[in-house]
Design an enzyme around this catalytic site. Structure first.
Site, PDB file in Angstrom:
ATOM      1  NE  ARG A  20      39.499  37.467  42.590  1.00  0.00           N
ATOM      2  CZ  ARG A  20      38.959  37.880  43.080  1.00  0.00           C
ATOM      3  NH1 ARG A  20      37.808  38.484  43.906  1.00  0.00           N
ATOM      4  NH2 ARG A  20      39.889  39.182  44.070  1.00  0.00           N
ATOM      5  CB  SER A 108      41.704  32.701  45.122  1.00  0.00           C
ATOM      6  OG  SER A 108      41.956  32.757  46.164  1.00  0.00           O
ATOM      7  CG  HIS A 109      38.776  32.378  49.168  1.00  0.00           C
ATOM      8  ND1 HIS A 109      39.701  33.185  47.979  1.00  0.00           N
ATOM      9  CD2 HIS A 109      37.309  33.587  49.235  1.00  0.00           C
ATOM     10  CE1 HIS A 109      39.180  34.785  48.725  1.00  0.00           C
ATOM     11  NE2 HIS A 109      38.044  34.157  48.658  1.00  0.00           N
ATOM     12  CE  LYS A 118      44.672  34.511  43.834  1.00  0.00           C
ATOM     13  NZ  LYS A 118      45.640  33.148  45.367  1.00  0.00           N
ATOM     14  CG  ASP A 242      43.169  28.984  49.506  1.00  0.00           C
ATOM     15  OD1 ASP A 242      44.257  28.188  48.795  1.00  0.00           O
ATOM     16  OD2 ASP A 242      43.125  30.179  48.715  1.00  0.00           O
ATOM     17  CG  ASP A 244      44.682  29.562  44.729  1.00  0.00           C
ATOM     18  OD1 ASP A 244      43.812  29.918  45.960  1.00  0.00           O
ATOM     19  OD2 ASP A 244      45.513  30.462  44.233  1.00  0.00           O
ATOM     20  CG  ASP A 246      46.961  31.462  48.243  1.00  0.00           C
ATOM     21  OD1 ASP A 246      46.115  30.987  48.357  1.00  0.00           O
ATOM     22  OD2 ASP A 246      46.822  32.431  46.844  1.00  0.00           O
ATOM     23  NE  ARG A 247      42.950  32.189  51.147  1.00  0.00           N
ATOM     24  CZ  ARG A 247      41.846  31.867  51.769  1.00  0.00           C
ATOM     25  NH1 ARG A 247      41.634  33.088  53.036  1.00  0.00           N
ATOM     26  NH2 ARG A 247      40.417  31.926  51.344  1.00  0.00           N
ATOM     27  CB  THR A 306      44.770  43.749  54.334  1.00  0.00           C
ATOM     28  OG1 THR A 306      44.813  43.839  55.770  1.00  0.00           O
ATOM     29  CG2 THR A 306      43.957  42.477  54.107  1.00  0.00           C
ATOM     30  CG  MET A 326      43.194  37.886  59.892  1.00  0.00           C
ATOM     31  SD  MET A 326      43.746  37.155  61.513  1.00  0.00           S
ATOM     32  CE  MET A 326      42.161  36.041  62.631  1.00  0.00           C
ATOM     33  CG  HIS A 329      47.555  34.620  51.432  1.00  0.00           C
ATOM     34  ND1 HIS A 329      47.465  34.162  49.739  1.00  0.00           N
ATOM     35  CD2 HIS A 329      46.479  35.512  51.388  1.00  0.00           C
ATOM     36  CE1 HIS A 329      46.430  34.428  49.446  1.00  0.00           C
ATOM     37  NE2 HIS A 329      45.473  35.347  49.913  1.00  0.00           N
TER      38      HIS A 329
END
Length: 463
Positions: A20, A108-109, A118, A242, A244, A246-247, A306, A326, A329
């Site tokens: 990233r 992502s976010h 990813k 989010d 992309d 995935d959340r 995590t 948390m 995901h």
């Protein structure tokens, strides 16, 4: 084939779970082409013949996905371009198209000027040393050469069909769907309509400048539009995704945010009704109410580190039917493939809640506690790990029932817990506190304050 030598990309873009960086600064098209060639070379070493490539809705996506594809094909590996899709659809493509390998070009976010990769090879999510090894390949010119083919495929139809054929709602529901102009907007409205929902759409047009609010449902400020729409319409539930896809973020009719560790309780009870004795994995940031809830529902609770790649690896190793973090995901192995997918999690949530006349009452009835959001101590690169190491080695927490050092320091008390862990993605120490009441949370924070002050005096603490 002729040998190619590349400028070695900046070390800072090779993160713990992905690659990233800031587009045109640390993450250039040339850097991504080089990474593609290294990834293709690693794929050859693993006997992988093709890689599915998808991208999110960021403005830099087409150029970077093109550079990545060029690099992969330079190693003699074929590329299947699946276009602009949520990250979970890229994971799905690896199964659907039989490539077993895929890359999602996504920030992502992160803010609009970021992008990243990813990566999955042969069913294994690349993280940690495996990501660092791509940089080593480029530095050592340890690259193979060939001429891979490029073809286009559309997997959206197959993805929708797979979910709609399995997930069944007991009744139609009216919901708010907020995609924050992220790529989930290309799929989510269609998915939930096909499941039988009426939808109030918020920001479902894919726009990589994110003109309305940031696509990160873990931050309460990004859910205010959902809360407002639930007040102003007769929709009974709000879902937010989010950047992309995935959340998942979840909001009740009266505007209460149901954080992912409580969502996981609902999913766990449902999954355990069909997989008695199943193992449920959750990360160290999750509520301490989870372990008791999982046991009560006949399952085996497992706390883990995590990081979506680490949780995915643990899920694979244990054969657990469900895992969650948390951060939002959620990984369903029961009836699904075991990758994190906010859209699929949303579908499973609606399947459960559609059996009830008042879905919000079900969500609000889940065990709760007084807790803080994630709090961050900003430090210089490398310092968060050193601070947490000192806490582990020297801090004494009087009255604690257990000190868990699986990932940072999580201190359990009879009436709550405190956590300090170094982030693997940014130079911060992440803190989280939970307790039965405000007095207990203040006491636990006091214990952490004095412990941190002893090992690293003078730090400005966010609590």
């Amino acid at each position: 084939m002729t040998s190619t030598s590349y400028t070695v990309p900046a070390a800072e873009i090779f993160k713990a779970y992905d690659i990233r960086g800031i587009v045109d600064r640390t993450l250039t098209a040339d850097a991504v082409r080089a990474i593609g060639h290294a990834l293709g070379s690693e794929a050859v070493a693993r006997r992988q013949r093709a890689i599915a490539v998808g991208r999110d809705g960021r403005l830099s996506g087409p150029e970077l996905a093109g550079a990545l594809s060029d690099g992969i094909r330079a190693a003699g590996v074929d590329v299947v371009d699946i276009g602009c899709v949520p990250t979970p659809l890229t994971y799905f493509a690896a199964y659907q198209l039989g490539t077993d390998s895929c890359v999602s070009v996504t920030g992502s976010h992160n803010p609009p000027d970021y992008n990243g990769l990813k990566m999955v090879l042969g069913g294994q999510t690349l993280y940690g040393p495996l990501i660092q090894d791509l940089r080593r390949r480029i530095a050592d010119n340890d690259l193979v050469h060939g001429a891979g083919q490029l073809r286009q495929e559309n997997v959206i139809g197959a993805y929708l069909e797979r979910i709609v054929s399995d997930v069944k709602l007991a009744r139609p529901m009216k919901i708010v769907v907020d995609c924050g102009n992220g790529v989930a907007g290309a799929v989510a409205p269609e998915l939930f309509r096909r499941l039988g929902c009426e939808i109030v759409e918020l920001f479902c047009e894919v726009d990589g400048t994110f003109p309305n609010h940031h696509p990160d449902p873990s931050k309460p400020e990004n859910l205010q539009d959902v809360i407002r729409a639930l007040k102003e319409t007769d929709a009974e539930l709000g879902l937010a995704f989010d950047g992309d896809g995935d959340r998942l973020g979840v909001v009740t009719k009266d505007g209460e945010i149901i954080f992912p560790d409580r969502q996981l309780m609902l999913f766990a009870a449902d999954v355990l009704s069909r997989v008695p004795g199943g193992e449920i994995i959750y990360d160290v940031k999750c509520t301490r109410n989870l372990a008791g809830w999982v046991r009560q529902n006949g399952g085996k609770p497992t706390m883990w580190q995590t990081g979506h790649a680490l949780v995915k690896a643990k899920l694979k190793e244990t054969g657990a039917p469900l895992a969650g973090e948390m951060s939002g995901h959620v990984f369903f192995k029961e009836r699904w493939f075991g990758f994190d997918d906010g859209l699929y999690a949303g579908a499973r949530l609606l399947e459960i809640l559609s059996r009830h006349a008042d879905p919000s009452a079900v969500l609000k009835g889940l065990p709760d506690a007084v807790s803080t959001p994630e709090l961050n101590i900003k430090m210089a690169e490398g310092e968060p790990f050193e601070l947490v190491r000192r806490l582990k080695d020297t801090a004494r927490f009087d009255g604690a029932t257990e000190v868990i050092t699986l990932d940072g320091v999580r201190v359990e008390y009879a009436d709550g817990f405190g956590l300090a862990r170094p982030s693997n993605t940014t130079p911060v120490v992440v803190l989280r506190f939970e307790a039965d009441n405000e007095a207990a949370i203040a006491r636990i924070q006091g214990a952490f304050r004095s412990s941190i002050d002893q090992v690293w005096p003078g730090l400005k603490l966010p609590f």
